[in-house]
Design an enzyme around this catalytic site. Structure first.
Site, PDB file in Angstrom:
ATOM      1  N   TYR A 140      84.947  39.729  57.514  1.00  0.00           N
ATOM      2  CA  TYR A 140      85.446  38.686  58.400  1.00  0.00           C
ATOM      3  C   TYR A 140      86.168  39.258  59.618  1.00  0.00           C
ATOM      4  O   TYR A 140      86.398  38.562  60.600  1.00  0.00           O
ATOM      5  CB  TYR A 140      86.388  37.721  57.649  1.00  0.00           C
ATOM      6  N   LYS A 189      80.690  45.609  44.467  1.00  0.00           N
ATOM      7  CA  LYS A 189      79.231  45.784  44.411  1.00  0.00           C
ATOM      8  C   LYS A 189      78.979  47.281  44.603  1.00  0.00           C
ATOM      9  O   LYS A 189      78.277  47.705  45.525  1.00  0.00           O
ATOM     10  CB  LYS A 189      78.583  44.913  45.501  1.00  0.00           C
ATOM     11  N   ASP A 221      77.958  39.937  41.328  1.00  0.00           N
ATOM     12  CA  ASP A 221      76.964  38.975  40.829  1.00  0.00           C
ATOM     13  C   ASP A 221      77.229  38.655  39.362  1.00  0.00           C
ATOM     14  O   ASP A 221      77.204  37.496  38.940  1.00  0.00           O
ATOM     15  CB  ASP A 221      75.521  39.477  41.063  1.00  0.00           C
ATOM     16  N   ASP A 245      86.715  35.079  48.701  1.00  0.00           N
ATOM     17  CA  ASP A 245      86.504  33.758  49.295  1.00  0.00           C
ATOM     18  C   ASP A 245      85.540  32.953  48.421  1.00  0.00           C
ATOM     19  O   ASP A 245      85.793  31.801  48.067  1.00  0.00           O
ATOM     20  CB  ASP A 245      85.936  33.945  50.716  1.00  0.00           C
ATOM     21  N   ASP A 249      86.447  29.763  45.327  1.00  0.00           N
ATOM     22  CA  ASP A 249      85.882  28.410  45.317  1.00  0.00           C
ATOM     23  C   ASP A 249      85.207  28.124  43.978  1.00  0.00           C
ATOM     24  O   ASP A 249      85.331  27.035  43.426  1.00  0.00           O
ATOM     25  CB  ASP A 249      84.841  28.229  46.442  1.00  0.00           C
TER      26      ASP A 249
HETATM   27  C1  IPM Z   1      89.450  29.986  52.819  1.00  0.00           C
HETATM   28  C2  IPM Z   1      88.526  29.438  53.866  1.00  0.00           C
HETATM   29  C3  IPM Z   1      88.623  30.292  55.114  1.00  0.00           C
HETATM   30  C4  IPM Z   1      88.294  31.719  54.719  1.00  0.00           C
HETATM   31  C5  IPM Z   1      87.748  29.809  56.275  1.00  0.00           C
HETATM   32  C6  IPM Z   1      88.066  28.398  56.672  1.00  0.00           C
HETATM   33  C7  IPM Z   1      87.824  30.723  57.463  1.00  0.00           C
HETATM   34  O1  IPM Z   1      87.238  29.361  53.367  1.00  0.00           O
HETATM   35  O2  IPM Z   1      90.665  30.043  53.059  1.00  0.00           O
HETATM   36  O3  IPM Z   1      88.983  30.334  51.745  1.00  0.00           O
HETATM   37  O4  IPM Z   1      87.136  32.088  54.647  1.00  0.00           O
HETATM   38  O5  IPM Z   1      89.230  32.475  54.479  1.00  0.00           O
HETATM   39 MG    MG Z   2      87.073  29.748  51.290  1.00  0.00          MG
END
Ligand code: IPM
Ligand code: MG
Length: 354
Positions: A140, A189, A221, A245, A249
């Site tokens: 990123y 990885k 993975d 990231d 989620d």
């Molecule tokens: C998170 C979000 C952010 C990230 C985005 C919105 C840039 O997905 O905080 O997990 O990737 O860090």
């Molecule tokens: Mg995120």
């Protein structure tokens, strides 16, 4: 104690109100004083100041003891060049503040077992995983570009990590593991990526200094699969920015809803940036539908990590538990027979139980 507050965009504005309300309630109960300063970030900053990361936002955050952030982003700004997008503001503030360790606890309240997509027997009565995501390096932030080539375009992002960047977050993770169940999984990885090989090398070296912590290594993975197959095997997961990231989620769904997850981004001193893991949810913004619990749990993390106030932090968590036990649910965690409430009422119920 000064706290910079960044509502941001979308539901950020609604959930932050609830977070502040909870903070004020505990401040009153435990007799301490917070001073707040609201600042702009993301799309709303772009609209009003012409940049997603205004200078004064960085300055005010830097001169605060902690930052409470809602969420940024929305369809209105999706077509803009990367440097003007709300996400650039979010990545930029994390970088400017140097908060390299993003702690994302995936905790399943026993009351929400039926909201999780996994079977109750897989969840075994609860879940408590701490994902430590590296936050200011990797893909990123690496060198990136899009260029025109014959017949089309070419784009790239680079993942690069120095041993210094890995060392500092690895130490932090081992310290965290020590205070928990003393198990740490490095997710990488390393069968393919050079950067992952360096992660392993550095973590293996540090592991020798933490003999009381049991370490294992897992390819990303496989980790994605294991999180669904048997999430209880994990205690602390340490991983680089992009993998963290994605996996956070995924882990959030184990706990019932992305709306439940808080995070703390820290750097080694008492300063921290606190934000829910979810985004700005433009589809439900302004409708009193958002779940404020991720933000309220982030407030609890702020009290614990920045202000060393463990008792008020526990008080908030207990209050949330009680409200869930009472059958109250926002839409994202609602099941049949639940008392469905809006953002504001959920905040009020939690306050009543503090
Ligand atoms: C998170 C979000 C952010 C990230 C985005 C919105 C840039 O997905 O905080 O997990 O990737 O860090
Ligand atoms: Mg995120």
């Amino acid at each position: 104690m000064k706290i910079a507050v960044i509502p941001g965009d979308g539901i950020g504005n609604e959930i932050i109100v609830q977070g502040k309300k909870v903070l004020e309630t505990v401040a009153h109960k435990y007799n301490f004083d917070f001073e707040y300063e609201d600042v702009l970030l993301g799309g709303s900053a772009l609209d009003r100041k012409g940049t997603p990361l205004p200078k004064e936002t960085v300055e005010i955050c830097k001169s605060s003891e902690a930052v409470l952030l809602g969420a940024v982003g929305g369809p209105k700004w999706d077509k803009l060049p990367s440097n003007l997008r709300p996400e650039a503001g979010l990545l930029g503030i994390r970088k400017a503040l140097g908060v390299f360790a993003n702690l994302r606890p995936a905790i399943l309240f026993p009351e929400l077992i039926s909201s999780s997509n996994l079977k109750a027997e897989v969840l075994g009565g609860g879940l408590n995983i701490m994902i430590v995501r590296e936050l200011i390096g990797g893909a990123y932030f690496g060198e990136k570009n899009t260029i025109d080539i014959k017949g089309g375009q070419k784009a790239w992002d680079t993942i690069s990590y120095s041993s210094f960047e890995i060392d500092r977050i690895a130490r932090k993770s081992f310290e965290i593991a020590r205070k928990r169940n003393k198990r740490l999984t490095l997710v990488d990885k390393a069968n393919v990526l050079e950067s992952s090989k360096l992660w392993r090398k550095v973590v293996e070296k540090i592991a020798a200094e933490y003999e009381d912590v049991e370490v294992n290594y897992m390819y990303v993975d496989n980790a994605a699969m294991q999180l669904i197959r048997d999430p209880k095997q994990f205690d602390v997961i340490l991983t680089e920015n992009m993998f963290g990231d994605i996996l956070s989620d995924e882990a959030s769904m184990l706990t019932g809803s992305l709306g439940m997850l808080p995070s703390a981004s820290v750097r080694g001193d008492s300063f921290g940036l606190y934000e829910p893991v979810h985004g700005s949810a433009p589809d439900i913004a302004g409708q009193d539908k958002a779940n404020p619990i991720g933000t309220i749990m982030s407030v609890a993390m702020m009290l614990k990590y920045s202000f060393n106030m463990e008792i008020p932090a526990e008080n908030i968590k207990d209050a949330i538990s009680k409200v869930l036990k009472g059958g109250y649910r926002t839409l994202d965690i609602a099941v049949e027979g639940a008392k469905t409430v809006g953002t504001e009422e959920m905040g009020n119920l939690i306050i009543k139980n503090i």
